[in-house]
Design an enzyme around this catalytic site. Structure first.
Site, short mmCIF file in Angstrom:
data_model
loop_
_atom_site.label_atom_id
_atom_site.label_comp_id
_atom_site.label_asym_id
_atom_site.label_seq_id
_atom_site.Cartn_x
_atom_site.Cartn_y
_atom_site.Cartn_z
N CYS A 127 0.96 -1.28 -0.01
CA CYS A 127 0.06 -0.01 0.04
C CYS A 127 0.92 1.21 0.00
CB CYS A 127 -0.84 0.05 1.00
SG CYS A 127 -1.72 1.70 1.37
N GLU A 166 -4.93 -8.88 0.61
CA GLU A 166 -4.36 -9.14 2.01
C GLU A 166 -3.41 -7.63 2.21
OE1 GLU A 166 -1.00 -9.99 4.74
OE2 GLU A 166 -1.08 -9.58 2.61
N ARG A 184 -0.25 -11.24 14.61
CA ARG A 184 -0.17 -10.62 13.34
C ARG A 184 -1.50 -10.19 13.02
NH1 ARG A 184 4.49 -10.87 10.33
NH2 ARG A 184 4.06 -10.54 8.03
N ARG A 199 -3.75 -8.45 10.15
CA ARG A 199 -4.13 -8.29 8.65
C ARG A 199 -5.45 -7.95 8.30
NH1 ARG A 199 0.44 -7.29 9.73
NH2 ARG A 199 2.49 -7.95 8.22
#
Length: 414
Positions: free
Chosen positions: A158, A205, A248, A250
């Site tokens: 991104c 993702e 983690r 996402r």
């Protein structure tokens, strides 16, 4: 005299001297994609360039046999994760990294028909495990060069983009609507491929912070773009700690094509199991001393932590509770290992080994690591929690199967 047919992929690579270098173009990608797809209906996308490249190799290496694929096919795939023999769906793997998402979808019966990744070292790891060299920079690949597929997959990076202003039109595709607002970003390349290929579904993702970036404006544009392209969107932040001993989070974005599902999809993100994993489960029994932090580095990390603690900041190293889970592993782990340190009795803490990093992301031990430790740390830090992605994939594929069966029954009734 009958010619000997080379069957093992490793032997083919050796005979054709297939080497991934910084100066490599997409010829190897065409060749290996053809090897993997010569019987599944998408070979026309790869055969012309693959044929020409094979002729060049034969001439360059003075290979006696004629440059025909009959000498190389079929192939005995002596690699850890060979292509699915009887796939139930086709997918493409964009921003593929080392193939964590591919592995998840192969495990549930999918066949990858196109993959793209720009990093040379990630390409080497990908080829070692899947027997396929990814195409390069996706911004330089036309959407018309990508085969038809059922599911588009991508862990796209991104970059910030502005809602105002429209950058120069991408030479590979004419943007319109919300696509204008994403130009100059890699999400634009995802959008233009979805617009042209119209897969039944997609799964994207990204980091959790995508949701809040630029006060939510970035994520708003992404969702509006995908909606305008004709998809029903489902989003959720999921934590890998339910499958591996690592915190983690996402954002997972799933889309279903409106003209196929007509808004009737019954998709839900998977119910995640209770976290039960501990770091000690992934640790190797014997670890080389080179992974132990030097006195200089260990002293630096301790002083750094003290300084920021005095300033009221939480920055510092992360000493891991072996009966608990770790912090999020990042691509910078190779620098000092600070976010995940393993305590050792009688000496300085150590960083994880590359194999332990692979396990921390849910990769099986047969996954090959053909690169240096530093490159491996970067690759696993950039990858995904594979079993989490697989759990999402199961629900997506099941929904595609359900809708297809529903449509068949409706036709039968008529």
């Amino acid at each position: 005299m009958k010619k000997v047919v080379i069957k093992k992929y490793s032997e083919i690579k050796n005979k054709l001297k297939m080497e991934i270098t910084k100066t490599s173009n997409n010829d190897l990608a065409h060749l290996t994609h053809y090897f993997q797809n010569h019987t599944n209906g998408v070979s026309e996308y790869f055969r012309p360039t693959a044929t020409s490249y094979l002729s060049e190799i034969h001439e360059k290496l003075n290979i006696v046999e004629e440059p025909e694929f009959q000498y190389y096919l079929p192939i005995n795939w002596d690699i850890p994760f060979p292509p699915t023999k009887k796939p139930t769906f086709k997918f493409v793997d964009l921003f593929a990294g080392i193939g964590g998402i591919r592995l998840a979808y192969q495990n549930i019966g999918g066949k990858c028909v196109f993959t793209s990744e720009w990093d040379i070292y990630s390409k080497k790891t990908y080829d070692a495990n899947f027997g396929e060299v990814p195409f390069g920079d996706i911004t330089q690949i036309s959407e018309t060069e990508i085969p038809d597929h059922d599911i588009l997959l991508g862990g796209f990076p991104c970059q910030p983009f502005s809602i105002a202003g429209v950058s120069k039109k991408n030479s590979l595709g004419r943007a319109h609507g919300f696509l204008d607002e994403t130009q100059g970003t890699l999400f634009f390349d995802v959008a233009r491929i979805i617009e042209h290929k119209k897969p039944s579904a997609f799964m994207l993702e990204n980091v959790k912070n995508l949701v809040s970036h630029d006060k939510g404006k970035t994520f708003k544009v992404i969702k509006e773009t995908l909606t305008e392209l004709g998809y029903s969107i489902h989003c959720k932040v999921l934590d890998g700690k339910h499958f591996v001993p690592q915190h983690r989070e996402r954002i997972i974005i799933v889309g279903f094509k409106n003209s196929v599902f007509e808004g009737k999809e019954e998709f839900n993100f998977p119910d995640l199991p209770e976290p039960s994993r501990a770091i000690r489960e992934i640790l190797e029994p014997i670890v080389d001393d080179k992974y132990t932090l030097s006195d200089k580095l260990w002293n630096y990390l301790q002083e750094y932590a003290k300084k920021h603690k005095a300033l009221g900041n939480g920055f510092g190293f992360g000493m891991t509770n072996l009966d608990g889970i770790s912090r999020t592993m990042s691509a910078r782990y190779y620098k000092d290992g600070a976010e995940i340190l393993i305590p050792q009795e009688g000496k300085n803490p150590r960083r994880l080994t590359p194999r332990e990093c692979a396990r921390l992301q849910g990769f099986p031990d047969k996954f090959l690591i053909p690169v240096s430790d530093n490159q491996a740390y970067k690759q696993f830090g950039n990858s995904v929690v594979m079993p989490l992605i697989q759990a999402v994939g199961v629900n997506i594929v099941n929904e595609i199967i359900r809708i297809n069966e529903l449509k068949k029954s409706e036709v039968a009734v008529c």
